[in-house]
Design a protein around this motif. Structure first.
Motif, PDB file in Angstrom:
ATOM      1  N   ARG A 279       0.833  -1.210   0.000  1.00 49.09           N
ATOM      2  CA  ARG A 279       0.000   0.000   0.000  1.00 49.09           C
ATOM      3  C   ARG A 279       0.868   1.263   0.000  1.00 49.09           C
ATOM      4  O   ARG A 279       0.414   2.334  -0.390  1.00 49.09           O
ATOM      5  N   GLU A 280       2.122   1.114   0.455  1.00 53.08           N
ATOM      6  CA  GLU A 280       3.039   2.249   0.474  1.00 53.08           C
ATOM      7  C   GLU A 280       3.677   2.491  -0.891  1.00 53.08           C
ATOM      8  O   GLU A 280       4.385   3.479  -1.074  1.00 53.08           O
TER       9      GLU A 280
ATOM     10  N   MET B  53      -7.842  11.955  -4.809  1.00 53.13           N
ATOM     11  CA  MET B  53      -8.087  10.711  -4.066  1.00 53.13           C
ATOM     12  C   MET B  53      -7.240   9.577  -4.632  1.00 53.13           C
ATOM     13  O   MET B  53      -6.965   9.537  -5.837  1.00 53.13           O
ATOM     14  N   PRO B  54      -6.827   8.631  -3.775  1.00 53.65           N
ATOM     15  CA  PRO B  54      -6.041   7.504  -4.260  1.00 53.65           C
ATOM     16  C   PRO B  54      -6.844   6.641  -5.237  1.00 53.65           C
ATOM     17  O   PRO B  54      -7.996   6.292  -4.969  1.00 53.65           O
ATOM     18  N   SER B  55      -6.215   6.311  -6.354  1.00 57.79           N
ATOM     19  CA  SER B  55      -6.846   5.423  -7.334  1.00 57.79           C
ATOM     20  C   SER B  55      -5.740   4.758  -8.141  1.00 57.79           C
ATOM     21  O   SER B  55      -4.557   5.050  -7.962  1.00 57.79           O
ATOM     22  N   ALA B  56      -6.140   3.883  -9.039  1.00 55.55           N
ATOM     23  CA  ALA B  56      -5.174   3.253  -9.939  1.00 55.55           C
ATOM     24  C   ALA B  56      -5.299   3.844 -11.328  1.00 55.55           C
ATOM     25  O   ALA B  56      -4.859   3.255 -12.310  1.00 55.55           O
ATOM     26  N   GLY B  57      -5.921   5.015 -11.433  1.00 55.13           N
ATOM     27  CA  GLY B  57      -6.189   5.600 -12.741  1.00 55.13           C
ATOM     28  C   GLY B  57      -7.499   5.063 -13.285  1.00 55.13           C
ATOM     29  O   GLY B  57      -8.355   4.569 -12.551  1.00 55.13           O
ATOM     30  N   SER B  58      -7.640   5.138 -14.584  1.00 49.11           N
ATOM     31  CA  SER B  58      -8.862   4.650 -15.223  1.00 49.11           C
ATOM     32  C   SER B  58      -9.021   3.162 -14.950  1.00 49.11           C
ATOM     33  O   SER B  58      -8.104   2.375 -15.176  1.00 49.11           O
ATOM     34  N   THR B  59     -10.192   2.753 -14.458  1.00 48.95           N
ATOM     35  CA  THR B  59     -10.370   1.381 -13.976  1.00 48.95           C
ATOM     36  C   THR B  59     -10.679   0.389 -15.084  1.00 48.95           C
ATOM     37  O   THR B  59     -10.209  -0.750 -15.054  1.00 48.95           O
TER      38      THR B  59
ATOM     39  N   GLY C 240     -17.651  -1.067   0.813  1.00 48.01           N
ATOM     40  CA  GLY C 240     -16.619  -0.820   1.823  1.00 48.01           C
ATOM     41  C   GLY C 240     -15.996   0.554   1.622  1.00 48.01           C
ATOM     42  O   GLY C 240     -16.697   1.560   1.512  1.00 48.01           O
ATOM     43  N   GLY C 241     -14.679   0.579   1.530  1.00 51.59           N
ATOM     44  CA  GLY C 241     -13.978   1.849   1.334  1.00 51.59           C
ATOM     45  C   GLY C 241     -13.717   2.196  -0.111  1.00 51.59           C
ATOM     46  O   GLY C 241     -13.061   3.206  -0.407  1.00 51.59           O
TER      47      GLY C 241
ATOM     48  N   ASN D  16     -10.157   5.114  -3.598  1.00 52.48           N
ATOM     49  CA  ASN D  16     -10.034   4.637  -2.224  1.00 52.48           C
ATOM     50  C   ASN D  16     -10.414   5.791  -1.309  1.00 52.48           C
ATOM     51  O   ASN D  16      -9.720   6.796  -1.248  1.00 52.48           O
ATOM     52  N   THR D  17     -11.536   5.649  -0.595  1.00 48.29           N
ATOM     53  CA  THR D  17     -12.000   6.743   0.265  1.00 48.29           C
ATOM     54  C   THR D  17     -11.219   6.822   1.571  1.00 48.29           C
ATOM     55  O   THR D  17     -11.462   7.713   2.383  1.00 48.29           O
ATOM     56  N   GLY D  18     -10.291   5.872   1.763  1.00 46.89           N
ATOM     57  CA  GLY D  18      -9.435   5.936   2.940  1.00 46.89           C
ATOM     58  C   GLY D  18      -9.170   4.603   3.601  1.00 46.89           C
ATOM     59  O   GLY D  18      -8.130   4.397   4.223  1.00 46.89           O
ATOM     60  N   SER D  19     -10.107   3.673   3.455  1.00 46.20           N
ATOM     61  CA  SER D  19      -9.955   2.385   4.136  1.00 46.20           C
ATOM     62  C   SER D  19     -10.249   1.206   3.221  1.00 46.20           C
ATOM     63  O   SER D  19     -10.528   0.102   3.693  1.00 46.20           O
ATOM     64  N   ALA D  20     -10.185   1.412   1.920  1.00 45.16           N
ATOM     65  CA  ALA D  20     -10.551   0.349   0.977  1.00 45.16           C
ATOM     66  C   ALA D  20      -9.565  -0.803   1.020  1.00 45.16           C
ATOM     67  O   ALA D  20      -8.354  -0.616   1.167  1.00 45.16           O
TER      68      ALA D  20
END
Length: 308
Positions: A29-30, A225-231, A255-256, A269-273
């Motif tokens: 996650r880091e 917000m954290p994401s992996a880009g276009s899903t 969930g998150g 990721n809203t923070g806890s996904a």
């Protein structure tokens, strides 16, 4: 968790590389833009092609599986993490050089940095990539693109290391570029250096074009917000984000994990996904979109790690 890798391999790698370049049980996650993922048994940051060759030879010798990562911007690492080794190209492998109209960049160089460097040197062709949150190695691997530009339009040569530790060169016509595809998705080679052939242009024009792309990206995409880009990959004849929005799923959560309220083509990721949240969200979105539009959506994000 207990280390699930041969200690002899770790000792051999550490005999050559700096301690800070070999991390054990490192939370992925880091190291991903999604900020999701369990630990990798060992995370290795090479600083040269010689490092990569050495690591590959050790991996083969000890029979250890491996994954290659760039900036971690197009991946979802599962909650149990990754067994074996992760080789990650970062700022330690990111030099950018200019020779005439050609730029040579280390695999860890960020696309945004390369685009900026090219603009400063009066070279055009990389403007489309100025806002893609990835490294050049990952971009070549996926044939990344945006705003009608793709890596295949500018890549002229790739230097890589084969799984046997040998240096190999790939000219542009041997890269098998397609939509979000390259030969590296099948051959197991590690992209180490990329040559880009660009064209001369006026610095001001190039910078204005990049500024325009950046403004469009910032106004439409959930960059905060954290994401992996276009899903999702773009289905032929449609836009994934539009289909998802028309299905009424903007803001939908598991969930998150959430379908972005700003752009429905992004899972954020809203923070806890957890990875499980993301995968279930993707599954439900695929089902709902198919039920309403009879269109199948396929993830663009690479899923890595140990499955249940």
């Amino acid at each position: 968790m207990d280390l699930q890798i041969d200690q002899k391999f770790v000792d051999e790698i550490r005999s050559r590389m700096e301690p800070s370049c070999v991390l054990l049980n490192e939370p992925m996650r880091e190291h991903t833009t999604f900020h999701i993922g369990g630990p990798a048994d060992v995370l290795i940051f090479p600083t040269s092609m010689e490092d990569v060759s050495f690591v590959f030879q050790c991996l083969k010798k000890h029979g250890i599986p491996f994954v290659i990562l760039g900036n971690g911007s197009n991946v979802l690492v599962l909650d149990k993490g990754i067994r074996g080794a992760v080789i990650k190209f970062n700022s330690l492998f990111s030099a950018i050089e200019k020779k005439g109209n050609i730029l040579k960049a280390g695999a860890g160089a960020l696309l945004s940095d390369i685009a900026k460097f090219a603009a400063e040197k009066g070279l055009s062709g990389m403007e489309f990539a100025c806002g893609i949150p990835g490294s050049i190695g990952g971009a070549v691997f996926m044939n990344a693109g945006a705003y009608d530009g793709e890596m295949k339009q500018v890549v002229s040569l790739v230097r890589a290391i084969s799984p046997e530790g040998k240096t190999v060169h790939f000219a542009a016509d041997h890269l098998e570029f397609g939509y979000r595809h390259s030969i590296f998705q099948e051959n197991g080679c590690a992209i180490c250096e990329v040559e880009l052939t660009l064209v001369p242009g006026a610095v001001q024009d190039i910078e204005e074009k990049m500024a325009g792309f950046t403004k469009r990206r910032e106004s439409k995409q959930p960059l905060e917000m954290p994401s992996a880009g276009s899903t999702f990959k773009r289905p032929e004849g449609y836009y994934a984000g539009t289909l998802i929005e028309q299905t009424g799923l903007k803001g939908f959560t598991v969930g998150g994990a959430q379908i972005s309220e700003k752009h429905a083509g992004f899972v954020v990721n809203t923070g806890s996904a957890t990875a499980a949240d993301v995968l279930e969200l993707i599954r439900q979105v695929q089902q709902c979109v198919f039920d309403k539009h009879q269109v199948k959506l396929f993830p663009e994000v690479r899923v890595l790690g140990e499955k249940d």
